[in-house]
Design an enzyme around this catalytic site. Structure first.
Site, PDB file in Angstrom:
ATOM      1  N   ASP A 117       0.825  -1.210   0.000  1.00 62.57           N
ATOM      2  CA  ASP A 117       0.000   0.000   0.000  1.00 62.57           C
ATOM      3  C   ASP A 117       0.860   1.262   0.000  1.00 62.57           C
ATOM      4  O   ASP A 117       0.337   2.374  -0.107  1.00 62.57           O
ATOM      5  CB  ASP A 117      -0.984  -0.006   1.179  1.00 62.57           C
ATOM      6  CG  ASP A 117      -0.292  -0.061   2.520  1.00 62.57           C
ATOM      7  OD1 ASP A 117       0.947  -0.188   2.564  1.00 62.57           O
ATOM      8  OD2 ASP A 117      -0.996   0.036   3.551  1.00 62.57           O
ATOM      9  N   ASP A 160      -1.340  -6.123  -0.556  1.00 62.22           N
ATOM     10  CA  ASP A 160      -1.572  -5.492   0.755  1.00 62.22           C
ATOM     11  C   ASP A 160      -3.051  -5.189   0.976  1.00 62.22           C
ATOM     12  O   ASP A 160      -3.694  -4.566   0.121  1.00 62.22           O
ATOM     13  CB  ASP A 160      -0.809  -4.156   0.804  1.00 62.22           C
ATOM     14  CG  ASP A 160       0.122  -4.066   1.985  1.00 62.22           C
ATOM     15  OD1 ASP A 160       0.025  -4.901   2.895  1.00 62.22           O
ATOM     16  OD2 ASP A 160       0.956  -3.147   1.983  1.00 62.22           O
ATOM     17  N   LYS A 171      -1.475  -9.409   2.597  1.00 62.25           N
ATOM     18  CA  LYS A 171      -0.724  -9.004   3.792  1.00 62.25           C
ATOM     19  C   LYS A 171      -1.639  -8.146   4.658  1.00 62.25           C
ATOM     20  O   LYS A 171      -2.324  -7.262   4.147  1.00 62.25           O
ATOM     21  CB  LYS A 171       0.544  -8.233   3.421  1.00 62.25           C
ATOM     22  CG  LYS A 171       1.308  -7.716   4.644  1.00 62.25           C
ATOM     23  CD  LYS A 171       2.742  -7.331   4.324  1.00 62.25           C
ATOM     24  CE  LYS A 171       2.917  -6.007   3.640  1.00 62.25           C
ATOM     25  NZ  LYS A 171       2.408  -4.853   4.399  1.00 62.25           N
ATOM     26  N   GLU A 187       8.954  -4.502  10.434  1.00 61.96           N
ATOM     27  CA  GLU A 187       9.398  -3.205   9.906  1.00 61.96           C
ATOM     28  C   GLU A 187       9.944  -2.327  11.026  1.00 61.96           C
ATOM     29  O   GLU A 187       9.270  -2.080  12.044  1.00 61.96           O
ATOM     30  CB  GLU A 187       8.224  -2.501   9.197  1.00 61.96           C
ATOM     31  CG  GLU A 187       8.629  -1.147   8.644  1.00 61.96           C
ATOM     32  CD  GLU A 187       7.658  -0.566   7.617  1.00 61.96           C
ATOM     33  OE1 GLU A 187       6.686  -1.251   7.229  1.00 61.96           O
ATOM     34  OE2 GLU A 187       7.885   0.588   7.212  1.00 61.96           O
TER      35      GLU A 187
END
Ligand code: KIV
Length: 266
Positions: A47, A86, A115, A183
């Site tokens: 995204d 995503d 995801k 992340e």
């Protein structure tokens, strides 16, 4: 040369064999054609495309229609690659029906999996998607869809927050995720999570000890010379190369050097 097609069993095997997984974002047909010819293991239609391709200031602006359009374009360009699509902002927080409609759109557009960003509160929806036969990749640590709640792009899981992130990873793996993006978390924590769970971790800003690495294509190509986070390594100067090529074209047009006789029809 195209790599052997990846699938969920391939992800698990890579973890067992301790062979790293490479993932790159890709949003369009043109670059997907190039990626299809590379050895990269899998593509993320992230995204982040809301920012990189559409110029928004955060991923909050991505919609399921936007995501599906890009997934379809990437699938047309990269027929041989495993694609993770995503699930955008709030698409998994408005009830199972909305979530499943979104999953259907991305899968029918050509994704091989979806995801989902977030931890505990996403467990029921992740279980439901997995039980419906759709592979889910989790995403914890810095979750850009929650940027307003997190108060900015900051490293996550420091100090006493580390344990919560380990628990989240365990929960996601138990819920059936075939992989988890980590992340912007400290390397030691990413290493600990990667050892603790039996599904591969894919890191971005998470140090060298995750089971794989992902970067945004435009970032690794050096498309934005002003974007220089610590974790980023650039492998090309696409900003310079593209700018120079366009300037050469401009200069040859204005000096009548282009087109030549050989480039013209008679
Ligand atoms: O959307 C995206 O590009 C991502 C990566 C940063 C993992 O989620």
């Amino acid at each position: 040369m195209s790599a052997t097609a990846m699938n969920v069993r391939g992800f698990a095997k890579r973890k067992r064999d301790a062979r790293k997984i490479s993932m790159v974002t890709c949003y369009d047909y043109w670059s997907a054609q190039i990626i299809n010819e590379t050895s990269i293991d899998c593509i993320l239609v992230g995204d982040s495309l809301a920012m990189v391709m559409h110029g928004f200031d955060s991923t909050v602006h991505a919609t399921i229609d936007m995501m599906a359009t890009h997934v379809a374009a990437v699938r047309r360009g990269a027929p041989d690659k495993f694609i993770v699509g995503d699930m955008p902002f709030l698409s998994c927080s408005k009830g199972l029906e909305v979530a499943m409609d979104g999953v259907q759109q991305l899968m029918q557009a050509g994704a091989n999996s979806v995801k989902v960003e977030g931890d505990s509160h996403q467990i029921p929806v992740i279980r439901h998607i997995v039980e419906a036969g759709v592979p889910v990749m989790g995403h914890i640590g810095l979750t850009p869809q929650s940027i307003h709640g997190l108060g900015g792009h900051k490293v996550q899981g420091r100090g006493d927050k580390a344990e919560r992130l380990v628990d989240a990873a365990v929960e996601l793996a138990e819920a059936g995720c075939f992989g988890i993006v980590l992340e912007c978390v400290p390397s030691e924590l990413a290493a600990c999570i990667s050892q603790r769970i039996n599904v591969p971790t894919i890191g971005i800003g998470a140090g060298p000890d995750t089971d794989g690495q992902v970067l945004v294509l435009q970032d690794l190509l050096g498309a934005n010379p002003h974007f220089k986070p610590k974790f980023l390594r650039t492998y090309a100067d696409s900003h310079g190369v593209v700018g120079e090529a366009v300037n050469r074209f401009h200069s040859e047009v204005v000096t009548h050097a282009f087109p030549s006789e050989a480039e013209s029809y008679r």
